[in-house]
Design a protein around this motif. Sequence first.
Motif, PDB file in Angstrom:
ATOM      1  N   ILE A 111       0.855  -1.191   0.000  1.00 57.04           N
ATOM      2  CA  ILE A 111       0.000   0.000   0.000  1.00 57.04           C
ATOM      3  C   ILE A 111       0.888   1.239   0.000  1.00 57.04           C
ATOM      4  O   ILE A 111       1.247   1.765   1.067  1.00 57.04           O
ATOM      5  CB  ILE A 111      -0.943   0.023   1.211  1.00 57.04           C
ATOM      6  CG1 ILE A 111      -1.770  -1.270   1.264  1.00 57.04           C
ATOM      7  CG2 ILE A 111      -1.872   1.245   1.138  1.00 57.04           C
ATOM      8  CD1 ILE A 111      -2.663  -1.379   2.481  1.00 57.04           C
ATOM      9  N   GLN A 114      -2.295  10.769 -12.524  1.00 58.43           N
ATOM     10  CA  GLN A 114      -1.374   9.670 -12.780  1.00 58.43           C
ATOM     11  C   GLN A 114      -0.776   9.902 -14.167  1.00 58.43           C
ATOM     12  O   GLN A 114      -1.503  10.222 -15.117  1.00 58.43           O
ATOM     13  CB  GLN A 114      -2.149   8.345 -12.756  1.00 58.43           C
ATOM     14  CG  GLN A 114      -1.336   7.103 -13.035  1.00 58.43           C
ATOM     15  CD  GLN A 114      -2.251   5.883 -13.173  1.00 58.43           C
ATOM     16  OE1 GLN A 114      -3.185   5.867 -13.982  1.00 58.43           O
ATOM     17  NE2 GLN A 114      -2.005   4.867 -12.371  1.00 58.43           N
ATOM     18  N   LEU A 147      -7.039  10.950 -11.661  1.00 56.97           N
ATOM     19  CA  LEU A 147      -7.241   9.673 -10.980  1.00 56.97           C
ATOM     20  C   LEU A 147      -8.427   9.763 -10.018  1.00 56.97           C
ATOM     21  O   LEU A 147      -9.353   8.971 -10.051  1.00 56.97           O
ATOM     22  CB  LEU A 147      -5.967   9.330 -10.218  1.00 56.97           C
ATOM     23  CG  LEU A 147      -5.712   7.929  -9.749  1.00 56.97           C
ATOM     24  CD1 LEU A 147      -5.722   6.949 -10.911  1.00 56.97           C
ATOM     25  CD2 LEU A 147      -4.363   7.877  -9.029  1.00 56.97           C
ATOM     26  N   LYS A 163     -12.998   7.212  -1.746  1.00 57.43           N
ATOM     27  CA  LYS A 163     -12.462   5.996  -2.349  1.00 57.43           C
ATOM     28  C   LYS A 163     -13.014   5.814  -3.742  1.00 57.43           C
ATOM     29  O   LYS A 163     -14.201   6.004  -3.981  1.00 57.43           O
ATOM     30  CB  LYS A 163     -12.841   4.771  -1.504  1.00 57.43           C
ATOM     31  CG  LYS A 163     -12.207   4.713  -0.147  1.00 57.43           C
ATOM     32  CD  LYS A 163     -12.606   3.436   0.584  1.00 57.43           C
ATOM     33  CE  LYS A 163     -11.970   3.384   1.958  1.00 57.43           C
ATOM     34  NZ  LYS A 163     -12.338   2.139   2.697  1.00 57.43           N
ATOM     35  N   ARG A 166      -9.309   1.022  -6.062  1.00 55.34           N
ATOM     36  CA  ARG A 166      -8.191   0.773  -5.149  1.00 55.34           C
ATOM     37  C   ARG A 166      -7.525   2.063  -4.671  1.00 55.34           C
ATOM     38  O   ARG A 166      -6.567   2.019  -3.917  1.00 55.34           O
ATOM     39  CB  ARG A 166      -7.162  -0.106  -5.849  1.00 55.34           C
ATOM     40  CG  ARG A 166      -7.675  -1.504  -6.194  1.00 55.34           C
ATOM     41  CD  ARG A 166      -6.580  -2.390  -6.786  1.00 55.34           C
ATOM     42  NE  ARG A 166      -6.144  -1.939  -8.103  1.00 55.34           N
ATOM     43  CZ  ARG A 166      -4.979  -1.362  -8.332  1.00 55.34           C
ATOM     44  NH1 ARG A 166      -4.109  -1.145  -7.344  1.00 55.34           N
ATOM     45  NH2 ARG A 166      -4.657  -0.994  -9.564  1.00 55.34           N
ATOM     46  N   PHE A 167      -8.021   3.193  -5.095  1.00 52.94           N
ATOM     47  CA  PHE A 167      -7.410   4.482  -4.772  1.00 52.94           C
ATOM     48  C   PHE A 167      -8.243   5.214  -3.725  1.00 52.94           C
ATOM     49  O   PHE A 167      -9.458   5.321  -3.847  1.00 52.94           O
ATOM     50  CB  PHE A 167      -7.270   5.334  -6.029  1.00 52.94           C
ATOM     51  CG  PHE A 167      -6.418   4.700  -7.094  1.00 52.94           C
ATOM     52  CD1 PHE A 167      -6.993   3.939  -8.095  1.00 52.94           C
ATOM     53  CD2 PHE A 167      -5.041   4.841  -7.074  1.00 52.94           C
ATOM     54  CE1 PHE A 167      -6.206   3.333  -9.069  1.00 52.94           C
ATOM     55  CE2 PHE A 167      -4.242   4.245  -8.052  1.00 52.94           C
ATOM     56  CZ  PHE A 167      -4.834   3.484  -9.046  1.00 52.94           C
ATOM     57  N   LEU A 210      -2.611  10.131  -0.867  1.00 54.42           N
ATOM     58  CA  LEU A 210      -3.142   9.110  -1.767  1.00 54.42           C
ATOM     59  C   LEU A 210      -2.654   7.750  -1.297  1.00 54.42           C
ATOM     60  O   LEU A 210      -1.463   7.569  -1.070  1.00 54.42           O
ATOM     61  CB  LEU A 210      -2.674   9.358  -3.200  1.00 54.42           C
ATOM     62  CG  LEU A 210      -3.099   8.316  -4.238  1.00 54.42           C
ATOM     63  CD1 LEU A 210      -4.597   8.399  -4.500  1.00 54.42           C
ATOM     64  CD2 LEU A 210      -2.314   8.506  -5.539  1.00 54.42           C
ATOM     65  N   HIS A 211      -3.593   6.807  -1.137  1.00 54.57           N
ATOM     66  CA  HIS A 211      -3.270   5.432  -0.788  1.00 54.57           C
ATOM     67  C   HIS A 211      -3.686   4.548  -1.956  1.00 54.57           C
ATOM     68  O   HIS A 211      -4.798   4.703  -2.475  1.00 54.57           O
ATOM     69  CB  HIS A 211      -4.036   4.984   0.462  1.00 54.57           C
ATOM     70  CG  HIS A 211      -3.786   5.837   1.665  1.00 54.57           C
ATOM     71  ND1 HIS A 211      -3.407   5.302   2.873  1.00 54.57           N
ATOM     72  CD2 HIS A 211      -3.859   7.171   1.858  1.00 54.57           C
ATOM     73  CE1 HIS A 211      -3.258   6.279   3.750  1.00 54.57           C
ATOM     74  NE2 HIS A 211      -3.532   7.411   3.163  1.00 54.57           N
ATOM     75  N   ILE A 212      -2.822   3.617  -2.337  1.00 56.38           N
ATOM     76  CA  ILE A 212      -3.153   2.671  -3.404  1.00 56.38           C
ATOM     77  C   ILE A 212      -3.201   1.282  -2.795  1.00 56.38           C
ATOM     78  O   ILE A 212      -2.165   0.723  -2.402  1.00 56.38           O
ATOM     79  CB  ILE A 212      -2.125   2.720  -4.551  1.00 56.38           C
ATOM     80  CG1 ILE A 212      -1.988   4.156  -5.078  1.00 56.38           C
ATOM     81  CG2 ILE A 212      -2.566   1.788  -5.680  1.00 56.38           C
ATOM     82  CD1 ILE A 212      -0.918   4.320  -6.144  1.00 56.38           C
ATOM     83  N   SER A 219      -1.479  -2.760  -4.508  1.00 54.90           N
ATOM     84  CA  SER A 219      -0.804  -2.175  -5.669  1.00 54.90           C
ATOM     85  C   SER A 219      -0.322  -3.258  -6.638  1.00 54.90           C
ATOM     86  O   SER A 219       0.040  -4.372  -6.239  1.00 54.90           O
ATOM     87  CB  SER A 219       0.357  -1.299  -5.213  1.00 54.90           C
ATOM     88  OG  SER A 219       1.287  -2.044  -4.459  1.00 54.90           O
ATOM     89  N   ASP A 256       0.490  -0.167 -11.807  1.00 51.95           N
ATOM     90  CA  ASP A 256       0.334   1.128 -11.127  1.00 51.95           C
ATOM     91  C   ASP A 256       1.629   1.930 -11.162  1.00 51.95           C
ATOM     92  O   ASP A 256       1.645   3.091 -10.728  1.00 51.95           O
ATOM     93  CB  ASP A 256      -0.077   0.917  -9.664  1.00 51.95           C
ATOM     94  CG  ASP A 256      -1.438   0.259  -9.525  1.00 51.95           C
ATOM     95  OD1 ASP A 256      -1.632  -0.492  -8.539  1.00 51.95           O
ATOM     96  OD2 ASP A 256      -2.301   0.494 -10.387  1.00 51.95           O
ATOM     97  N   TYR A 278       2.946  10.087  -9.930  1.00 55.51           N
ATOM     98  CA  TYR A 278       1.706  10.611  -9.378  1.00 55.51           C
ATOM     99  C   TYR A 278       1.913  12.054  -8.932  1.00 55.51           C
ATOM    100  O   TYR A 278       2.910  12.381  -8.289  1.00 55.51           O
ATOM    101  CB  TYR A 278       1.247   9.745  -8.204  1.00 55.51           C
ATOM    102  CG  TYR A 278       0.835   8.369  -8.647  1.00 55.51           C
ATOM    103  CD1 TYR A 278       1.790   7.368  -8.853  1.00 55.51           C
ATOM    104  CD2 TYR A 278      -0.503   8.059  -8.888  1.00 55.51           C
ATOM    105  CE1 TYR A 278       1.422   6.111  -9.301  1.00 55.51           C
ATOM    106  CE2 TYR A 278      -0.880   6.796  -9.328  1.00 55.51           C
ATOM    107  CZ  TYR A 278       0.089   5.834  -9.541  1.00 55.51           C
ATOM    108  OH  TYR A 278      -0.275   4.584  -9.999  1.00 55.51           O
TER     109      TYR A 278
END
Lengths: 110, 112
Positions: free
Chosen positions: A18, A37, A47, A58, A61-62, A75-77, A80, A84, A88
């Motif tokens: 993450i 992105q 994004l 949310k 997945r972002f 920003l949390h991915i 991943s 990806d 960013y």
Amino acid sequence: QQQVKQSPQSLIVQKGGIPIINCAYENTAFDYFPWYQQFPGKGPALLIAIRPDVSEKKEGRFTISFNKSAKQFSLHIMDSQPGDSATYFCAASRRRALTFGSGTRLQVQP
Amino acid sequence: IAGITQAPTSQILAAGRRMTLRCTQDMRHNAMYWYRQDLGLGLRLIHYSNTAGTTGKGEVPDGYSVSRANTDDFPLTLASAVPSQTSVYFCASSEILGREQFFGPGTRLTVL
């Protein structure tokens, strides 16, 4: 004057990890905070974006987390993937053109 | 739907020459923008336009000029190119100024 500061400059994670990218802003009048992105040789693509009246948003997945009092957003991915891997950019605006952070180069290793 | 097109894709230019980068959008967006992207500096705004007939200066406008004669086109002109203008230039558009922006594919410009 750099109004939007982004960190880290680069980030390497393993597949499934993450990655978290952080941004801090100075202008309290900003009211729109998007993340873009960008893949090599391409233009940036939107994004996800958030307004300051929401603490989290949310999309797939972002996730954006927003802390108005600290003037920070991240920003949390989730989960991943190698696809990806990209640069960013965070940004902020107040009914004018966007002010961008300096970018984070993310590499997701298989 | 093409979105935003930019021309040329890349260009090598001698210092002192005049150059116009072209940008066309087919989304009927009101606002258009020009950014330059340099390594480690992110994207910096050069000029923008809120609507046809109006333009404004961004963070790094010196050495550049723009015009907005109609909704679709937003050309960027370098009157007398200098090596420090070597960069990748992105055009963008949005329905509302400062909101969701769509970017073109970019023009890579090298000034020697």
